[in-house]
Structure formats: structure tokens, C-alpha cells
Design a protein around this motif. Structure first.
Motif, PDB file in Angstrom:
ATOM      1  N   LYS A 104       0.845  -1.185   0.000  1.00  0.00           N
ATOM      2  CA  LYS A 104       0.000   0.000   0.000  1.00  0.00           C
ATOM      3  C   LYS A 104       0.884   1.240   0.000  1.00  0.00           C
ATOM      4  CE  LYS A 104      -3.638   2.367   2.453  1.00  0.00           C
ATOM      5  NZ  LYS A 104      -4.521   2.417   3.602  1.00  0.00           N
ATOM      6  N   ALA A 105       0.671   2.120  -0.973  1.00  0.00           N
ATOM      7  CA  ALA A 105       1.378   3.396  -0.977  1.00  0.00           C
ATOM      8  C   ALA A 105       1.005   4.152   0.286  1.00  0.00           C
ATOM      9  CB  ALA A 105       1.034   4.207  -2.213  1.00  0.00           C
ATOM     10  N   THR A 106       2.024   4.712   0.939  1.00  0.00           N
ATOM     11  CA  THR A 106       1.869   5.346   2.238  1.00  0.00           C
ATOM     12  C   THR A 106       2.421   6.764   2.169  1.00  0.00           C
ATOM     13  OG1 THR A 106       2.305   3.174   3.189  1.00  0.00           O
ATOM     14  CG2 THR A 106       2.382   5.017   4.690  1.00  0.00           C
ATOM     15  N   PRO A 107       1.828   7.711   2.875  1.00  0.00           N
ATOM     16  CA  PRO A 107       2.389   9.064   2.859  1.00  0.00           C
ATOM     17  C   PRO A 107       3.841   9.081   3.338  1.00  0.00           C
ATOM     18  CG  PRO A 107       0.193   9.106   3.783  1.00  0.00           C
ATOM     19  CD  PRO A 107       0.580   7.650   3.637  1.00  0.00           C
ATOM     20  N   LEU A 108       4.646   9.850   2.639  1.00  0.00           N
ATOM     21  CA  LEU A 108       6.036  10.053   3.057  1.00  0.00           C
ATOM     22  C   LEU A 108       6.047  10.819   4.365  1.00  0.00           C
ATOM     23  CD1 LEU A 108       7.323  11.009  -0.421  1.00  0.00           C
ATOM     24  CD2 LEU A 108       8.684   9.616   1.110  1.00  0.00           C
ATOM     25  N   PRO A 109       6.834  10.377   5.333  1.00  0.00           N
ATOM     26  CA  PRO A 109       6.942  11.144   6.581  1.00  0.00           C
ATOM     27  C   PRO A 109       7.490  12.554   6.306  1.00  0.00           C
ATOM     28  CG  PRO A 109       7.846   8.934   6.855  1.00  0.00           C
ATOM     29  CD  PRO A 109       7.586   9.130   5.388  1.00  0.00           C
ATOM     30  N   GLU A 110       6.953  13.526   7.018  1.00  0.00           N
ATOM     31  CA  GLU A 110       7.346  14.927   6.801  1.00  0.00           C
ATOM     32  C   GLU A 110       8.846  15.142   6.985  1.00  0.00           C
ATOM     33  OE1 GLU A 110       5.597  17.460   5.484  1.00  0.00           O
ATOM     34  OE2 GLU A 110       3.999  15.967   5.228  1.00  0.00           O
ATOM     35  N   HIS A 111       9.458  14.478   7.978  1.00  0.00           N
ATOM     36  CA  HIS A 111      10.887  14.688   8.207  1.00  0.00           C
ATOM     37  C   HIS A 111      11.711  14.171   7.022  1.00  0.00           C
ATOM     38  CE1 HIS A 111      10.790  10.487   9.610  1.00  0.00           C
ATOM     39  NE2 HIS A 111      12.110  10.482   9.478  1.00  0.00           N
ATOM     40  N   LEU A 112      11.219  13.144   6.319  1.00  0.00           N
ATOM     41  CA  LEU A 112      11.937  12.652   5.135  1.00  0.00           C
ATOM     42  C   LEU A 112      11.769  13.606   3.954  1.00  0.00           C
ATOM     43  CD1 LEU A 112      11.378   8.800   5.244  1.00  0.00           C
ATOM     44  CD2 LEU A 112      13.354  10.122   6.015  1.00  0.00           C
ATOM     45  N   LYS A 113      10.588  14.200   3.837  1.00  0.00           N
ATOM     46  CA  LYS A 113      10.388  15.205   2.783  1.00  0.00           C
ATOM     47  C   LYS A 113      11.387  16.365   2.980  1.00  0.00           C
ATOM     48  CE  LYS A 113       5.474  14.508   1.901  1.00  0.00           C
ATOM     49  NZ  LYS A 113       4.138  15.174   1.906  1.00  0.00           N
ATOM     50  N   GLU A 114      11.553  16.777   4.220  1.00  0.00           N
ATOM     51  CA  GLU A 114      12.499  17.854   4.509  1.00  0.00           C
ATOM     52  C   GLU A 114      13.924  17.465   4.119  1.00  0.00           C
ATOM     53  OE1 GLU A 114      12.027  19.047   8.607  1.00  0.00           O
ATOM     54  OE2 GLU A 114       9.879  19.389   8.343  1.00  0.00           O
ATOM     55  N   ILE A 115      14.316  16.225   4.428  1.00  0.00           N
ATOM     56  CA  ILE A 115      15.646  15.756   4.049  1.00  0.00           C
ATOM     57  C   ILE A 115      15.781  15.722   2.539  1.00  0.00           C
ATOM     58  CG2 ILE A 115      17.243  13.784   4.090  1.00  0.00           C
ATOM     59  CD1 ILE A 115      16.037  13.071   6.869  1.00  0.00           C
ATOM     60  N   MET A 116      14.743  15.221   1.847  1.00  0.00           N
ATOM     61  CA  MET A 116      14.783  15.151   0.389  1.00  0.00           C
ATOM     62  C   MET A 116      14.990  16.516  -0.230  1.00  0.00           C
ATOM     63  SD  MET A 116      11.842  12.442  -0.663  1.00  0.00           S
ATOM     64  CE  MET A 116      12.026  10.689  -0.394  1.00  0.00           C
ATOM     65  N   TYR A 117      14.277  17.502   0.265  1.00  0.00           N
ATOM     66  CA  TYR A 117      14.424  18.852  -0.272  1.00  0.00           C
ATOM     67  C   TYR A 117      15.794  19.436   0.038  1.00  0.00           C
ATOM     68  CZ  TYR A 117       9.565  19.159  -1.745  1.00  0.00           C
ATOM     69  OH  TYR A 117       8.361  18.954  -2.376  1.00  0.00           O
ATOM     70  N   ALA A 118      16.397  19.002   1.157  1.00  0.00           N
ATOM     71  CA  ALA A 118      17.711  19.540   1.547  1.00  0.00           C
ATOM     72  C   ALA A 118      18.838  18.886   0.751  1.00  0.00           C
ATOM     73  CB  ALA A 118      17.931  19.332   3.037  1.00  0.00           C
ATOM     74  N   LEU A 119      18.625  17.673   0.214  1.00  0.00           N
ATOM     75  CA  LEU A 119      19.701  16.974  -0.514  1.00  0.00           C
ATOM     76  C   LEU A 119      20.001  17.629  -1.837  1.00  0.00           C
ATOM     77  CD1 LEU A 119      18.879  13.240   0.227  1.00  0.00           C
ATOM     78  CD2 LEU A 119      20.763  14.559   1.111  1.00  0.00           C
TER      79      LEU A 119
END
Length: 133
Positions: A118-133
């Protein structure tokens, strides 16, 4: 910030003419994505065993600019280009000595595999890391 992954073209990566066989670019994008996952805090195997998370491929493309050959040294630079609620897209740039060889994209789903996939929402803290990379 980008995540980089280095490759040295092996003889088995090439066709009879010594040119990289195109499916290898997709293999290398997959490998680069797993390197990217490490920058999110865990190895892919740990996301699987500790969090029951996998990132199946939904869509991929690759545009080839110039060939790669046996023993070429290649850098794959991966950047996040889109983060949705349950999916993310990485762009992969293949360069040899600063020359652009190919560009590719992968869209993947953040997926839990508890009782069923089941596709699951990405955790917010991981979204922040993704944007920072």
C-alpha cells in the motif's frame, strides 16, 4: 545538495562493439536511488527490515546523449525533482569528465508491505531531508 554515485564501466556492461548496453543505465539509476536512500538515514535493506518500506518503481525514462565505453568512469548525480504525498521523483545525470552522457528520471512510491502492499504518505521529516539533498 546532490547525491553522487560512481561507476566504472565493466566489460560485461558493454555490447560486442564495446558500447554500454542501454539497460545498464536503468540498473545504475536503481543503484543510485539506493545510494540516495542511504542519505535518508538508512540502507534500503534497513528500510525493508525495520520499517516494512519499499520504493517500487512507477515510471522511468532515460535520454542518451553520447555513448559510454568499457572502462569509462562515470558519475551519477541524483537530485529530487518532485516530492508528492506518496511518491517522489529523482533525476539522475550521468557524466564522464564533466560531459553529460545521459539524463534519467525515476518516480517511486513510498510503500508499506505489512499485510498488503500500500502506498503510504512520506513522513514529513523525510520530505524535509529530500528537499535539503
Amino acid at each position: 545538495m546532490s547525491v553522487t554515485y560512481e561507476i566504472k564501466v565493466r566489460w560485461g556492461d558493454t555490447d560486442a562493439a564495446g558500447i554500454v548496453f542501454y539497460p545498464n543505465f536503468f540498473k545504475w539509476m536503481d543503484e543510485a536511488t539506493h545510494e540516495f536512500m542511504l542519505h535518508l538515514g538508512k540502507k534500503s535493506s534497513e528500510w525493508i527490515t525495520q520499517d516494512n518500506i519499499i520504493i517500487p518503481l512507477l515510471q522511468t525514462t532515460c535520454e542518451f546523449k553520447t555513448p559510454l565505453y568499457f572502462e569509462d568512469e562515470v558519475i551519477v548525480t541524483s537530485d529530487v525533482v518532485n516530492v508528492g504525498n506518496k511518491v517522489f521523483t529523482l533525476e539522475h545525470l550521468f557524466t564522464r569528465n564533466g560531459e553529460l552522457i545521459a539524463t534519467g528520471k525515476e518516480t517511486r512510491a513510498w510503500t508499506s508491505f505489512g499485510e498488503k502492499l500500500k502506498a503510504t504518505p512520506l513522513p514529513e521529516h523525510l520530505k524535509e531531508i529530500m528537499y535539503a539533498l
